[in-house]
Design a protein around this motif. Structure first.
Motif, PDB file in Angstrom:
ATOM      1  N   MET A   1       0.847  -1.185   0.000  1.00  0.00           N
ATOM      2  CA  MET A   1       0.000   0.000   0.000  1.00  0.00           C
ATOM      3  C   MET A   1       0.885   1.238   0.000  1.00  0.00           C
ATOM      4  N   ASN A   2       0.482   2.214  -0.753  1.00  0.00           N
ATOM      5  CA  ASN A   2       1.214   3.479  -0.825  1.00  0.00           C
ATOM      6  C   ASN A   2       0.949   4.323   0.408  1.00  0.00           C
ATOM      7  N   GLN A   3       1.950   5.087   0.786  1.00  0.00           N
ATOM      8  CA  GLN A   3       1.742   6.072   1.836  1.00  0.00           C
ATOM      9  C   GLN A   3       1.643   7.425   1.155  1.00  0.00           C
ATOM     10  N   LEU A   4       0.496   8.056   1.314  1.00  0.00           N
ATOM     11  CA  LEU A   4       0.286   9.390   0.773  1.00  0.00           C
ATOM     12  C   LEU A   4       0.410  10.397   1.898  1.00  0.00           C
ATOM     13  N   VAL A   5       1.129  11.469   1.618  1.00  0.00           N
ATOM     14  CA  VAL A   5       1.299  12.547   2.591  1.00  0.00           C
ATOM     15  C   VAL A   5       0.827  13.828   1.924  1.00  0.00           C
ATOM     16  N   PHE A   6      -0.059  14.542   2.617  1.00  0.00           N
ATOM     17  CA  PHE A   6      -0.575  15.815   2.128  1.00  0.00           C
ATOM     18  C   PHE A   6      -0.145  16.891   3.109  1.00  0.00           C
ATOM     19  N   LYS A   7       0.583  17.861   2.626  1.00  0.00           N
ATOM     20  CA  LYS A   7       0.994  18.996   3.460  1.00  0.00           C
ATOM     21  C   LYS A   7       0.094  20.162   3.078  1.00  0.00           C
ATOM     22  N   MET A   8      -0.659  20.652   4.071  1.00  0.00           N
ATOM     23  CA  MET A   8      -1.679  21.653   3.777  1.00  0.00           C
ATOM     24  C   MET A   8      -1.419  23.011   4.407  1.00  0.00           C
ATOM     25  N   LEU A   9      -0.369  23.148   5.177  1.00  0.00           N
ATOM     26  CA  LEU A   9      -0.027  24.464   5.707  1.00  0.00           C
ATOM     27  C   LEU A   9       0.924  25.106   4.716  1.00  0.00           C
ATOM     28  N   GLY A  10       0.527  26.233   4.157  1.00  0.00           N
ATOM     29  CA  GLY A  10       1.278  26.816   3.053  1.00  0.00           C
ATOM     30  C   GLY A  10       0.767  26.205   1.761  1.00  0.00           C
ATOM     31  N   PRO A  11       1.582  26.193   0.725  1.00  0.00           N
ATOM     32  CA  PRO A  11       1.135  25.598  -0.537  1.00  0.00           C
ATOM     33  C   PRO A  11       0.853  24.108  -0.358  1.00  0.00           C
ATOM     34  N   LEU A  12      -0.205  23.614  -0.985  1.00  0.00           N
ATOM     35  CA  LEU A  12      -0.561  22.197  -0.915  1.00  0.00           C
ATOM     36  C   LEU A  12       0.544  21.374  -1.571  1.00  0.00           C
ATOM     37  N   GLU A  13       1.049  20.385  -0.829  1.00  0.00           N
ATOM     38  CA  GLU A  13       2.058  19.471  -1.356  1.00  0.00           C
ATOM     39  C   GLU A  13       1.561  18.054  -1.149  1.00  0.00           C
ATOM     40  N   VAL A  14       1.827  17.197  -2.136  1.00  0.00           N
ATOM     41  CA  VAL A  14       1.407  15.802  -2.067  1.00  0.00           C
ATOM     42  C   VAL A  14       2.615  14.926  -2.359  1.00  0.00           C
ATOM     43  N   GLN A  15       2.785  13.878  -1.550  1.00  0.00           N
ATOM     44  CA  GLN A  15       3.853  12.910  -1.772  1.00  0.00           C
ATOM     45  C   GLN A  15       3.269  11.510  -1.733  1.00  0.00           C
ATOM     46  N   ALA A  16       3.787  10.641  -2.604  1.00  0.00           N
ATOM     47  CA  ALA A  16       3.448   9.218  -2.586  1.00  0.00           C
ATOM     48  C   ALA A  16       4.738   8.455  -2.337  1.00  0.00           C
ATOM     49  N   ASN A  17       4.807   7.783  -1.196  1.00  0.00           N
ATOM     50  CA  ASN A  17       6.021   7.050  -0.810  1.00  0.00           C
ATOM     51  C   ASN A  17       7.259   7.940  -0.864  1.00  0.00           C
ATOM     52  N   GLY A  18       7.123   9.177  -0.426  1.00  0.00           N
ATOM     53  CA  GLY A  18       8.236  10.109  -0.359  1.00  0.00           C
ATOM     54  C   GLY A  18       8.547  10.839  -1.656  1.00  0.00           C
ATOM     55  N   VAL A  19       7.833  10.520  -2.725  1.00  0.00           N
ATOM     56  CA  VAL A  19       8.069  11.161  -4.017  1.00  0.00           C
ATOM     57  C   VAL A  19       7.002  12.232  -4.244  1.00  0.00           C
TER      58      VAL A  19
END
Length: 120
Positions: A1-19
């Motif tokens: 399973m992929n790990q998705l990370v969403f950073k929402m403070l400031g500009p929206l950033e999305v990472q899938a497995n660190g990429v």
């Protein structure tokens, strides 16, 4: 399973497995942010239209929202995540729970079944 990370403070950033994933365009960014802020709840197309065009939406607004969601789905599918944005009348729902560790950015994990013990 992929790990998705969403950073929402400031500009929206999305990472899938660190990429980093590239979310293209202002409309897609707004649609994704509104859906993430409403994690595990259905967000109506009308709510998304109002978020993208607060003053006067174009006649094609509903179609443009559908295109944004389709493009987001394609982006996540290319990263290995096929079921991030579900169609649920009257709109869309991410089947996820947002977890915000005290020392890290919010992470998104699949929603646990009601009978499953809470994840630690």
């Amino acid at each position: 399973m992929n790990q998705l990370v969403f950073k929402m403070l400031g500009p929206l950033e999305v990472q899938a497995n660190g990429v980093p994933l590239r979310i293209r365009g202002r409309r897609q960014t707004i649609v994704l942010a509104v859906l993430l802020l409403s994690a595990d709840r259905t967000v109506s197309v009308d709510t998304l239209v109002d978020a993208v065009w607060p003053d006067s939406p174009p006649a094609t607004a509903r179609n443009q929202i559908a295109i944004c969601v389709a493009t987001l789905r394609k982006t996540f599918k290319e990263a290995g995540e096929n079921r991030l944005l579900l169609t649920k009348p009257p709109g869309y729902r991410p089947p996820i729970a947002v977890v915000a560790p005290a020392r890290a950015s919010p992470q998104v994990r699949p929603r646990a079944s009601p009978s499953a013990p809470p994840a630690m």
